[in-house]
Design a protein around this motif. Structure first.
Motif, PDB file in Angstrom:
ATOM      1  N   LEU A 204       0.020   9.955   5.011  1.00 44.86           N
ATOM      2  CA  LEU A 204      -1.141  10.449   3.873  1.00 44.86           C
ATOM      3  C   LEU A 204      -0.882   9.886   2.665  1.00 44.86           C
ATOM      4  O   LEU A 204       0.333   9.865   1.910  1.00 44.86           O
ATOM      5  N   GLU A 205      -1.965   9.027   2.351  1.00 40.16           N
ATOM      6  CA  GLU A 205      -2.120   8.361   1.082  1.00 40.16           C
ATOM      7  C   GLU A 205      -3.293   8.873   0.350  1.00 40.16           C
ATOM      8  O   GLU A 205      -4.244   9.217   0.712  1.00 40.16           O
ATOM      9  N   ALA A 206      -3.086   8.684  -1.221  1.00 43.01           N
ATOM     10  CA  ALA A 206      -3.952   9.038  -2.150  1.00 43.01           C
ATOM     11  C   ALA A 206      -4.275   7.528  -2.759  1.00 43.01           C
ATOM     12  O   ALA A 206      -3.324   7.228  -3.610  1.00 43.01           O
ATOM     13  N   SER A 207      -5.734   6.958  -2.733  1.00 46.41           N
ATOM     14  CA  SER A 207      -5.860   5.991  -3.136  1.00 46.41           C
ATOM     15  C   SER A 207      -7.031   6.067  -4.294  1.00 46.41           C
ATOM     16  O   SER A 207      -7.898   6.979  -4.082  1.00 46.41           O
ATOM     17  N   PRO A 208      -7.284   5.168  -5.546  1.00 44.94           N
ATOM     18  CA  PRO A 208      -8.198   5.505  -6.317  1.00 44.94           C
ATOM     19  C   PRO A 208      -9.637   5.073  -5.217  1.00 44.94           C
ATOM     20  O   PRO A 208      -9.556   4.249  -4.598  1.00 44.94           O
ATOM     21  N   SER A 209     -10.733   5.823  -5.579  1.00 40.94           N
ATOM     22  CA  SER A 209     -12.103   5.624  -4.735  1.00 40.94           C
ATOM     23  C   SER A 209     -12.569   4.177  -5.132  1.00 40.94           C
ATOM     24  O   SER A 209     -12.466   3.683  -6.075  1.00 40.94           O
ATOM     25  N   PRO A 210     -12.974   3.579  -3.944  1.00 44.26           N
ATOM     26  CA  PRO A 210     -13.634   2.170  -3.905  1.00 44.26           C
ATOM     27  C   PRO A 210     -14.728   2.275  -5.013  1.00 44.26           C
ATOM     28  O   PRO A 210     -14.981   1.385  -5.755  1.00 44.26           O
ATOM     29  N   THR A 211     -15.429   3.299  -5.193  1.00 44.71           N
ATOM     30  CA  THR A 211     -16.512   3.496  -6.077  1.00 44.71           C
ATOM     31  C   THR A 211     -16.542   4.104  -7.253  1.00 44.71           C
ATOM     32  O   THR A 211     -17.207   3.598  -8.273  1.00 44.71           O
ATOM     33  N   ASP A 212     -15.463   4.987  -7.280  1.00 48.71           N
ATOM     34  CA  ASP A 212     -15.170   5.565  -8.755  1.00 48.71           C
ATOM     35  C   ASP A 212     -13.527   5.241  -8.817  1.00 48.71           C
ATOM     36  O   ASP A 212     -12.944   6.405  -8.538  1.00 48.71           O
ATOM     37  N   PRO A 213     -12.980   4.564  -9.654  1.00 51.74           N
ATOM     38  CA  PRO A 213     -11.610   4.824  -9.836  1.00 51.74           C
ATOM     39  C   PRO A 213     -11.011   5.764 -10.434  1.00 51.74           C
ATOM     40  O   PRO A 213      -9.905   5.850 -10.484  1.00 51.74           O
ATOM     41  N   THR A 214     -11.976   6.525 -11.042  1.00 45.21           N
ATOM     42  CA  THR A 214     -11.306   7.839 -11.886  1.00 45.21           C
ATOM     43  C   THR A 214     -10.875   9.041 -10.627  1.00 45.21           C
ATOM     44  O   THR A 214     -10.199  10.058 -10.998  1.00 45.21           O
ATOM     45  N   SER A 215     -11.601   8.753  -9.743  1.00 52.21           N
ATOM     46  CA  SER A 215     -11.526   9.956  -8.833  1.00 52.21           C
ATOM     47  C   SER A 215     -10.581   9.208  -7.371  1.00 52.21           C
ATOM     48  O   SER A 215     -10.763   8.312  -7.103  1.00 52.21           O
ATOM     49  N   LYS A 216      -9.878  10.110  -6.658  1.00 49.00           N
ATOM     50  CA  LYS A 216      -8.862   9.817  -5.403  1.00 49.00           C
ATOM     51  C   LYS A 216      -9.440  10.014  -4.267  1.00 49.00           C
ATOM     52  O   LYS A 216     -10.230  11.099  -4.171  1.00 49.00           O
ATOM     53  N   ARG A 217      -9.065   9.243  -3.240  1.00 53.09           N
ATOM     54  CA  ARG A 217      -9.577   9.544  -1.904  1.00 53.09           C
ATOM     55  C   ARG A 217      -8.042   9.588  -1.109  1.00 53.09           C
ATOM     56  O   ARG A 217      -7.229   8.915  -1.187  1.00 53.09           O
ATOM     57  N   TRP A 218      -8.327  10.497  -0.140  1.00 52.77           N
ATOM     58  CA  TRP A 218      -7.314  10.891   0.884  1.00 52.77           C
ATOM     59  C   TRP A 218      -7.638   9.732   2.123  1.00 52.77           C
ATOM     60  O   TRP A 218      -8.629   9.894   2.476  1.00 52.77           O
ATOM     61  N   ARG A 219      -6.426   9.421   2.579  1.00 55.22           N
ATOM     62  CA  ARG A 219      -6.563   8.677   3.966  1.00 55.22           C
ATOM     63  C   ARG A 219      -5.388   9.396   4.787  1.00 55.22           C
ATOM     64  O   ARG A 219      -4.046   8.930   4.381  1.00 55.22           O
ATOM     65  N   ALA A 220      -5.590   9.963   5.693  1.00 50.85           N
ATOM     66  CA  ALA A 220      -4.581  10.665   6.498  1.00 50.85           C
ATOM     67  C   ALA A 220      -4.494  10.042   7.985  1.00 50.85           C
ATOM     68  O   ALA A 220      -5.544  10.078   8.565  1.00 50.85           O
ATOM     69  N   GLU A 221      -3.402  10.107   8.620  1.00 52.51           N
ATOM     70  CA  GLU A 221      -3.364   9.698  10.010  1.00 52.51           C
ATOM     71  C   GLU A 221      -2.344  10.591  10.870  1.00 52.51           C
ATOM     72  O   GLU A 221      -1.442  10.943  10.295  1.00 52.51           O
ATOM     73  N   PHE A 222      -2.912  11.197  11.986  1.00 49.59           N
ATOM     74  CA  PHE A 222      -2.103  12.340  12.489  1.00 49.59           C
ATOM     75  C   PHE A 222      -2.313  11.728  14.206  1.00 49.59           C
ATOM     76  O   PHE A 222      -2.823  10.964  14.767  1.00 49.59           O
TER      77      PHE A 222
END
Ligand SMILES: C[S@@+](CC[C@H](N)C(=O)[O-])C[C@H]1O[C@@H](n2cnc3c(N)ncnc32)[C@H](O)[C@@H]1O
Length: 225
Positions: A204-222
């Motif tokens: 589970l990773e949270a990284s800055p949004s590629p379009t809006d660095p002020t918000s975060k995006r999750w990417r999770a693998e199950f």
């Protein structure tokens, strides 16, 4: 048409929510866009960069394997999955989204179909070696999200992988203060994709949004055992 690309979607969404049809606005929006009267704010004309990065890092071999892309919209993520060798099904609740995806990708190997995540065909149960969910669960009102999360997990075959990409909600922000759509996902909601005892959270990773660095995006693998 407004200069703000989110204005039309929100107007359609509000009207649909008022008539107690929380998924009805997607077709309204896609058909307005097909008529040149709205734009699809999430249609970037290419695959999601976090999905592309996941493929580059994981290098899965899709040959002989089945994949499904949920809420596939205009098809860019599904095309990436199919390019990696998976026999790919991509579905959306909006018939016009499916037609638009087919028109965008006329030589596609992807099977684009109209289907509802919340009422999916029985034969899809535990049927896919790779399941890709990007921004669909967060497009549903918060009370529908637990059921949507469970339905996403139901698609994963034994030994299969689920990749979820979603906007992240500020820690501690109460449900009542989220003015969707979208209704971004909390860490707890991300973790709840692993509620089935055989579906494990691997990363589970949270990284800055590629379009809006002020918000975060999750990417999770199950992974399903
Ligand atoms: C925010 S958009 C994201 C589209 C695409 N996944 C992307 O990232 O560009 C959400 C998509 O999910 C679709 N959708 C919403 N509810 C759905 C449901 N219950 N079943 C299938 N598709 C749904 C919408 O029509 C829309 O295309």
């Amino acid at each position: 048409m407004s200069d703000d690309p989110t204005r039309e979607p929100r107007r359609f969404a509000r009207a649909a929510l008022e008539r107690d049809d929380p998924t009805g606005w997607f077709e309204d929006l896609y058909s307005a866009a097909a008529g040149g009267e709205a734009v699809i704010p999430w249609d970037r004309g290419s695959a999601n960069p976090l999905l592309s990065e996941w493929f580059e890092a994981s290098e899965p071999n899709g040959t002989g394997r089945a994949a499904v892309v949920i809420g596939a919209g205009t098809g860019w993520d599904a095309e990436l999955v199919a390019d990696r060798g998976y026999q790919t099904t991509a579905f959306d609740i909006s018939p016009t989204a499916v037609e638009t995806a087919q028109r965008n990708h006329p030589d596609s190997q992807v099977q684009y179909v109209v289907a509802d995540l919340l009422d999916q065909p029985a034969e899809w149960h535990h049927a896919f070696d790779l399941v890709v969910e990007i921004y669909t669960v967060q497009a549903l009102p918060i009370p529908l999200q637990p059921s949507a999360v469970q339905k996403v997990g139901d698609l994963v075959a034994p030994g299969g992988t689920l990749v979820v990409i979603a906007s992240s909600r500020a820690e501690g922000q109460p449900d009542a203060e989220v003015e969707g759509p979208p209704w971004p996902l909390t860490r707890a909601t991300l973790e709840s994709f692993a509620s089935a005892p055989d579906l494990r959270l691997i990363e589970l990773e949270a990284s800055p949004s590629p379009t809006d660095p002020t918000s975060k995006r999750w990417r999770a693998e199950f992974l399903r055992d």
